[in-house]
Design a protein around this motif. Structure first.
Motif, PDB file in Angstrom:
ATOM      1  N   ALA A   1     -10.515   6.546  -2.575  1.00  0.00           N
ATOM      2  CA  ALA A   1      -9.547   7.473  -2.156  1.00  0.00           C
ATOM      3  C   ALA A   1      -8.170   6.705  -1.594  1.00  0.00           C
ATOM      4  CB  ALA A   1      -9.829   8.330  -1.233  1.00  0.00           C
ATOM      5  N   ASN A   2      -8.723   5.053  -1.336  1.00  0.00           N
ATOM      6  CA  ASN A   2      -7.492   4.288  -0.691  1.00  0.00           C
ATOM      7  C   ASN A   2      -7.131   3.417  -1.874  1.00  0.00           C
ATOM      8  OD1 ASN A   2      -7.004   5.152   2.414  1.00  0.00           O
ATOM      9  ND2 ASN A   2      -9.368   5.453   1.993  1.00  0.00           N
ATOM     10  N   GLU A   3      -7.385   3.459  -3.030  1.00  0.00           N
ATOM     11  CA  GLU A   3      -7.033   2.715  -4.119  1.00  0.00           C
ATOM     12  C   GLU A   3      -6.027   3.590  -4.945  1.00  0.00           C
ATOM     13  OE1 GLU A   3     -10.085   0.794  -5.731  1.00  0.00           O
ATOM     14  OE2 GLU A   3     -10.758  -0.593  -4.455  1.00  0.00           O
ATOM     15  N   LYS A   4      -4.820   3.334  -4.882  1.00  0.00           N
ATOM     16  CA  LYS A   4      -3.832   4.282  -5.505  1.00  0.00           C
ATOM     17  C   LYS A   4      -2.860   3.503  -6.605  1.00  0.00           C
ATOM     18  CE  LYS A   4      -4.157   7.683  -2.093  1.00  0.00           C
ATOM     19  NZ  LYS A   4      -4.980   8.773  -3.091  1.00  0.00           N
ATOM     20  N   THR A   5      -2.386   4.421  -7.579  1.00  0.00           N
ATOM     21  CA  THR A   5      -1.176   3.713  -8.125  1.00  0.00           C
ATOM     22  C   THR A   5       0.128   4.665  -7.854  1.00  0.00           C
ATOM     23  OG1 THR A   5      -2.700   2.920  -9.996  1.00  0.00           O
ATOM     24  CG2 THR A   5      -0.429   3.429 -10.460  1.00  0.00           C
ATOM     25  N   PHE A   6       1.081   4.042  -7.594  1.00  0.00           N
ATOM     26  CA  PHE A   6       2.430   4.758  -7.361  1.00  0.00           C
ATOM     27  C   PHE A   6       3.457   4.350  -8.486  1.00  0.00           C
ATOM     28  CE2 PHE A   6       0.021   4.766  -3.258  1.00  0.00           C
ATOM     29  CZ  PHE A   6       0.540   6.246  -2.992  1.00  0.00           C
ATOM     30  N   VAL A   7       4.292   5.164  -8.559  1.00  0.00           N
ATOM     31  CA  VAL A   7       5.343   4.649  -9.463  1.00  0.00           C
ATOM     32  C   VAL A   7       6.711   5.016  -8.759  1.00  0.00           C
ATOM     33  CG1 VAL A   7       6.624   5.697 -11.595  1.00  0.00           C
ATOM     34  CG2 VAL A   7       4.297   5.406 -11.573  1.00  0.00           C
ATOM     35  N   LEU A   8       7.673   4.093  -8.876  1.00  0.00           N
ATOM     36  CA  LEU A   8       8.818   4.266  -8.046  1.00  0.00           C
ATOM     37  C   LEU A   8      10.074   3.959  -9.227  1.00  0.00           C
ATOM     38  CD1 LEU A   8      10.455   3.728  -5.281  1.00  0.00           C
ATOM     39  CD2 LEU A   8      10.651   1.396  -6.137  1.00  0.00           C
TER      40      LEU A   8
END
Length: 284
Positions: A59-66
């Motif tokens: 739950a605390n390993e994530k992928t984000f897009v900017l």
């Protein structure tokens, strides 16, 4: 001194080139948060503890897009596919500095404001507030991140995080335990050193999450438990990116949202303890 002249030259040179076009970009970031969860006095089998910690870790390993242009950006989490045999997509408590960002985050550097669309227990909120300007200290250290040369900068930031161990701690017996439980806070507040790496090769004041204010795109940032690193950059993609501020939700300031969130955390704690902690520490 040579470093300062070099950075100034790069900023001016590249800014002229970018200002000559209506540029846009997309940066993908990988975020990981270290988690230490205290199971307290709950009698939980070891295999159950390992399963819970694995779910919390996922739950605390994530992928984000900017997605960004010269003045504004949208930062959002990339949805993960649910793994076979995994219930609820491995959701669990989020401990990192980015824990409060569950929806679209819009930053406007020109206006120095941000908007976050967050869902809290079924209700949509729209946080509208001023961007915090960190006092960055520029360093001379540099390294390669992908194809870009990045320079180090540091700052001090006050971070507020939910104390999930306190919320889901099984209630003890007797007056002594009750007094100890009253002292436990649902949130912890501490000052931490932020280490960022930015590249003057993309001279915009943007970065992941609420980080900004350096003379170049922030490619990596680290606080005491969370590390965010850029894994991919696409400049001027063939399909035009639409950067629009979120509009739906009850508009609140960050302070108002934090107060509402804290009240909800207290309710969760009381509800859990009124049930006698029978969930066995379930945190999702």
């Amino acid at each position: 001194m040579k470093y300062n002249w070099f950075v100034a030259f790069m900023i001016v040179f590249l800014s002229v080139g970018l200002q000559a076009q209506d540029f846009q970009g997309k940066a993908v970031y990988q975020s990981k948060t270290q988690v230490n969860f205290d199971f307290g006095n709950r009698n939980i089998p070891e295999d159950r503890k390992k399963d819970m910690m694995a779910r919390i870790k996922r739950a605390n390993e994530k992928t984000f897009v900017l997605n960004f242009d010269k003045t504004a950006s949208i930062y959002k989490e990339e949805e993960k596919l649910e793994q076979p045999g995994e219930r609820g997509g491995g959701r669990g408590p989020r401990f990192g500095a980015m824990a409060g960002i569950d929806g679209d985050l819009y930053k406007n550097i020109q206006e120095q404001r941000y908007l976050i669309k967050n869902e809290l227990l079924g209700k949509i909120f729209l946080i509208d507030d001023e961007l915090e300007a960190l006092e960055w200290k520029m360093g001379s250290e540099s390294k390669k991140i992908g194809n870009y040369t990045a320079f180090k900068a540091t700052a001090t930031k006050t971070i507020k995080r939910p104390n999930m161990s306190a919320i889901f701690r099984r209630p003890g017996r007797g007056e002594e335990h009750k007094e100890e439980e009253k002292k436990e806070e649902e949130f912890t507040i501490k000052e931490v050193e932020i280490v960022a790496w930015y590249t003057p090769e993309i001279p915009i004041n943007q970065g992941p999450g609420l980080y900004w204010g350096l003379p170049g795109l922030i490619l990596a940032v680290n606080d005491d438990i969370t590390t965010i690193v850029c894994s991919e950059i696409t400049m001027n993609p063939s399909e035009k990116i639409e950067i629009k501020a979120p509009t739906k939700g009850k508009k609140v300031t960050q302070a108002e949202y934090d107060e509402i969130s804290q009240e909800k955390m207290k309710e969760m704690r009381e509800n859990f303890r009124n049930r006698g902690g029978r969930d066995g520490g379930r945190a999702n």
